[in-house]
Design a protein around this motif. Structure first.
Motif, PDB file in Angstrom:
ATOM      1  N   SER A 180      38.123   3.422   6.986  1.00 24.62           N
ATOM      2  CA  SER A 180      39.572   3.247   6.940  1.00 24.62           C
ATOM      3  C   SER A 180      40.348   4.274   7.756  1.00 24.62           C
ATOM      4  CB  SER A 180      40.053   3.303   5.489  1.00 24.62           C
ATOM      5  OG  SER A 180      39.765   4.572   4.937  1.00 24.62           O
ATOM      6  N   GLN A 181      39.645   5.219   8.366  1.00 22.44           N
ATOM      7  CA  GLN A 181      40.326   6.261   9.143  1.00 22.44           C
ATOM      8  C   GLN A 181      41.404   6.928   8.303  1.00 22.44           C
ATOM      9  OE1 GLN A 181      41.677   4.165  12.639  1.00 22.44           O
ATOM     10  NE2 GLN A 181      39.638   4.082  13.521  1.00 22.44           N
ATOM     11  N   ALA A 182      41.025   7.334   7.091  1.00 19.29           N
ATOM     12  CA  ALA A 182      41.989   7.871   6.142  1.00 19.29           C
ATOM     13  C   ALA A 182      42.643   9.157   6.620  1.00 19.29           C
ATOM     14  CB  ALA A 182      41.299   8.108   4.797  1.00 19.29           C
ATOM     15  N   GLU A 183      41.965   9.891   7.460  1.00 13.61           N
ATOM     16  CA  GLU A 183      42.527  11.168   7.906  1.00 13.61           C
ATOM     17  C   GLU A 183      43.892  10.989   8.553  1.00 13.61           C
ATOM     18  OE1 GLU A 183      41.037  15.232  10.187  1.00 13.61           O
ATOM     19  OE2 GLU A 183      39.796  13.422  10.228  1.00 13.61           O
ATOM     20  N   ALA A 184      44.101   9.864   9.238  1.00 13.84           N
ATOM     21  CA  ALA A 184      45.373   9.609   9.914  1.00 13.84           C
ATOM     22  C   ALA A 184      46.516   9.392   8.938  1.00 13.84           C
ATOM     23  CB  ALA A 184      45.242   8.397  10.827  1.00 13.84           C
ATOM     24  N   ALA A 185      46.203   9.160   7.656  1.00 13.90           N
ATOM     25  CA  ALA A 185      47.245   8.910   6.658  1.00 13.90           C
ATOM     26  C   ALA A 185      47.807  10.190   6.063  1.00 13.90           C
ATOM     27  CB  ALA A 185      46.694   8.034   5.541  1.00 13.90           C
ATOM     28  N   PHE A 186      47.303  11.352   6.463  1.00 13.29           N
ATOM     29  CA  PHE A 186      47.755  12.616   5.892  1.00 13.29           C
ATOM     30  C   PHE A 186      48.241  13.554   6.988  1.00 13.29           C
ATOM     31  CE2 PHE A 186      44.805  10.821   2.861  1.00 13.29           C
ATOM     32  CZ  PHE A 186      45.456  11.032   1.651  1.00 13.29           C
ATOM     33  N   ALA A 187      49.451  14.074   6.781  1.00 18.12           N
ATOM     34  CA  ALA A 187      50.032  15.051   7.697  1.00 18.12           C
ATOM     35  C   ALA A 187      50.253  16.356   6.945  1.00 18.12           C
ATOM     36  CB  ALA A 187      51.363  14.542   8.254  1.00 18.12           C
ATOM     37  N   PRO A 188      50.082  17.513   7.588  1.00 19.28           N
ATOM     38  CA  PRO A 188      50.286  18.787   6.895  1.00 19.28           C
ATOM     39  C   PRO A 188      51.720  18.906   6.372  1.00 19.28           C
ATOM     40  CG  PRO A 188      49.177  19.114   8.998  1.00 19.28           C
ATOM     41  CD  PRO A 188      49.652  17.695   8.987  1.00 19.28           C
TER      42      PRO A 188
END
Length: 253
Positions: free
Chosen positions: A185-193
């Motif tokens: 799901s490429q979840a990393e792209a759903a979180f911003a610092p």
């Protein structure tokens, strides 16, 4: 459609559902509850007057309309209830129906509500996707319970806390990243610092789209309304603490 509410109390999903699939999203406007539940609170578990909640629910579903709503007891889990079958206590976070007049409902006040139907208009469903349920697979389980080709499924995202307001800890991000290898799901792209050290801003809409895409559902609509940033229109638990609940509803006519 419910006919005991003033204009502006209900939102209509903008999606290409068949005409006999009926759906709405409530707002906080048009009820009788007093502060901090003002005014169209549909949640009977938040400390509001039971009588006010009854009146509000009756305004949504007048008896003469013949609609049978099933009010779930949501627990941030992944249980999907077939509301057409006999059931006792409706403990679940999603509902599915193939019988006209049986309304699938979920209540939210920041979590993501998702409504579903198939292109043929033979099955409808509703899911409550907080971050825990979303991470554990509530949307995938709901699609599976519809028992139809995922390419035939339409999904609509109701109002939820938006990516500029949904601050979470590292444990939430890690939970999705651990699932990422399974779902692609490429979840990393759903979180911003976030500004605070060790905090992240999560995008529930993005995560939900990716989870649905992972099971072949790509016809997704909605997902623009942020509960946190629109206090006049939506309840938000993150913003207000003690507050009411909205409902997302769908049924076959």
């Amino acid at each position: 459609m419910p006919n005991h509410l003033t204009n502006g109390s209900l939102l209509q999903p903008q999606w290409p559902a068949p005409a006999h699939v009926r759906a709405f999203q409530s707002t906080r406007v048009g009820g009788v509850s007093i502060s901090p539940f003002d005014s169209l609170n549909l949640g009977g578990h938040v400390g509001d007057s039971p009588e006010a909640v009854r009146v509000n629910r009756d305004r949504l579903f007048p008896a003469e309309d013949g609609i049978k709503p099933v009010w779930l007891q949501q627990v941030h889990g992944v249980e999907v209830l077939d509301i057409d079958a006999p059931h006792a206590t409706p403990v679940a976070d999603a509902a599915v129906s193939r019988v006209a007049g049986n309304a699938c409902l979920v209540m939210t006040a920041d979590c993501l509500p998702v409504l579903f139907c198939n292109r043929q208009g033979t099955v409808v469903a509703a899911a409550h996707a907080g971050w825990r349920g979303l991470c554990d697979g509530i949307l995938e389980k709901t699609v599976g319970a519809m028992n139809c080709a995922p390419s035939d499924v339409l999904a609509w995202f109701g109002p939820a806390i938006g990516p500029s307001a949904f601050e979470v800890g590292e444990e939430v991000r890690e939970a999705f990243l651990q699932q990422d290898s399974q779902h692609g799901s490429q979840a990393e792209a759903a979180f911003a610092p976030a500004k605070a050290r060790g905090k992240w801003l999560g995008n529930l809409f993005w995560l939900a789209r990716q989870r649905l895409a992972s099971v072949g559902v790509n016809a997704v609509y909605g997902g623009e309304a942020c509960t946190f940033s629109q206090p006049d229109q939506f309840f938000s638990y993150r913003r207000d603490g003690q507050t009411g609940r909205m409902v997302s509803a769908i049924w076959l006519e």
